[in-house]
Scaffold this motif. Structure first.
Motif, mmCIF file in Angstrom:
data_model
loop_
_atom_site.group_PDB
_atom_site.id
_atom_site.type_symbol
_atom_site.label_atom_id
_atom_site.label_comp_id
_atom_site.label_asym_id
_atom_site.label_seq_id
_atom_site.Cartn_x
_atom_site.Cartn_y
_atom_site.Cartn_z
ATOM 1 N N VAL A 83 10.647 23.314 -26.435
ATOM 2 C CA VAL A 83 10.314 24.152 -25.270
ATOM 3 C C VAL A 83 11.526 25.045 -25.050
ATOM 4 N N ARG B 99 9.479 32.343 -18.124
ATOM 5 C CA ARG B 99 8.266 32.556 -18.905
ATOM 6 C C ARG B 99 7.339 31.360 -18.775
ATOM 7 N N GLN B 100 6.054 31.652 -18.872
ATOM 8 C CA GLN B 100 5.046 30.597 -18.864
ATOM 9 C C GLN B 100 5.017 29.916 -20.232
ATOM 10 N N THR B 101 4.794 28.624 -20.241
ATOM 11 C CA THR B 101 4.711 27.891 -21.498
ATOM 12 C C THR B 101 3.749 26.720 -21.344
ATOM 13 N N GLN B 102 3.346 26.156 -22.442
ATOM 14 C CA GLN B 102 2.511 24.947 -22.450
ATOM 15 C C GLN B 102 3.184 23.888 -23.309
ATOM 16 N N SER C 289 0.968 22.926 -18.401
ATOM 17 C CA SER C 289 1.553 24.255 -18.276
ATOM 18 C C SER C 289 2.799 24.169 -17.403
#
Length: 346
Positions: free
Chosen positions: A136, A32-35, A48
């Protein structure tokens, strides 16, 4: 006909890049994409990243790419079963966090004069802390930093200055390098990213650079690299702040900063790396792991338990070399033997 074929290849490759975050996903691994929020000279910015986890990993490898690369360097969109290091690591039971450096993808693009290698190392340390504290995804008990080229200098600075790191992989970075090819790359191979149509709408200041057409050939062994890999390399090119280079060069290449790293280190380089390898005393003799280790060992402490891997026939960029599966296996074996066997930071 040739022009039409080229257009077809480019169109197909462009389409394949759209779901980059899912390239490494398997039935047991979720990506999954995360920041990750980070402080940069008193201002909150974000990095990112793509987090991939097989579900029960105790170790996460944080992947920091080199100059003009983004996270796709680690999860390459061409034949991921071969070229995706994220895929090989997660299939081996490790989690990965592939970072997009400042100016790339959805990461912030602070004014380049605010950035240098030391500032980026401080930001990377904040990422490590976030992973350990469960900010995270979930909390990880072991964190390994993996860098490439300029990214390796930032990884090395982070490991030398901050705690919370269990191991370090440095790729495409040696203390002796070929000055002629390096100067040629930095004087003729890069240009302001704002002048490149790919980045024209990013609002980047002139201090952010990207490669000019044809310059990325210096990253490969042209005799062995596959044509579609080279084409995809051009399409996935990223940016970097030129301000990272001066202090990275001084702190890592000239001063014994790597001697402060007190966790296991794996050094990996391509046998045909035009930038790092050559005839001593300028470049390093990369003909074997023994010759590289002989040259590099004085720069590291005994605590680093320095291990060296040389990928035969490979150029500067290891993840897109034809024999990259050997390199991927070397990282996995090292992480199991020198990081997980130790039980993590004590």
């Amino acid at each position: 006909m040739i022009r039409g074929l080229a257009l077809t290849v480019v169109t197909a490759l462009t389409a394949s890049l759209a779901p980059t975050a899912a390239q490494a996903s398997t039935p047991t691994t979720q990506c999954r994409q995360t920041q990750v929020p980070v402080q940069v000279t008193g201002t909150q910015e974000q990095l990112s990243a793509t987090l991939c986890d097989p579900g029960d990993a105790g170790t996460v490898l944080v992947l920091f790419p080199g100059a003009s690369y983004d996270s796709s360097y680690w999860d390459f969109p061409v034949r991921p079963r071969t070229y995706s290091q994220v895929r090989s690591l997660t299939q081996a039971g490790f989690a990965t966090l592939a970072l997009d450096p400042f100016g790339n993808a959805d990461s912030s693009a602070p004014l380049s004069p605010r950035l240098n290698a030391s500032v980026e190392a401080a930001a990377l340390h904040q990422v490590v802390s976030a992973l350990r504290e469960g900010r995270v995804g979930r909390a990880y008990s072991r964190v390994v930093l993996v860098g490439h080229s300029l990214g390796s200098t930032i990884v090395a600075l982070t490991a030398a200055r901050y705690d919370g790191i269990d191991g370090v992989v440095l790729t495409g970075l040696l203390h002796r390098f070929d000055p002629v090819d390096t100067v040629a790359l930095f004087t003729r191979g890069f240009a302001p990213a704002a002048s490149d149509p790919k980045f024209a709408d990013r609002g980047l200041d002139p201090g952010y650079l990207t490669t000019v057409p044809g310059a990325r050939a210096r990253f490969f062994n042209a005799l062995t690299t596959e044509p579609d890999v080279l084409a995809a390399e051009e399409l996935t090119r990223g940016v970097f702040p030129a301000t990272d280079v001066p202090d990275a060069g001084v702190l890592i290449e000239l001063l014994p900063t790597t001697g402060l790293i007190d966790v296991p280190v794996l050094l990996a380089v391509g046998e045909a790396d035009r930038i790092m390898c050559g005839t001593p005393p300028t470049g390093t003799d990369c003909s074997s792991a023994a010759t590289v280790r002989s040259a590099e060992a004085p720069w590291f402490s005994a605590a680093a338990r320095l291990q060296v891997f040389v990928l035969p026939g490979a150029g500067h960029s290891l993840t897109t070399a034809p024999g990259t599966r050997q390199y991927q296996r070397a990282v996995i074996d090292w992480a199991r033997s020198y990081v997980e066997a130790d039980g993590g930071v004590r």
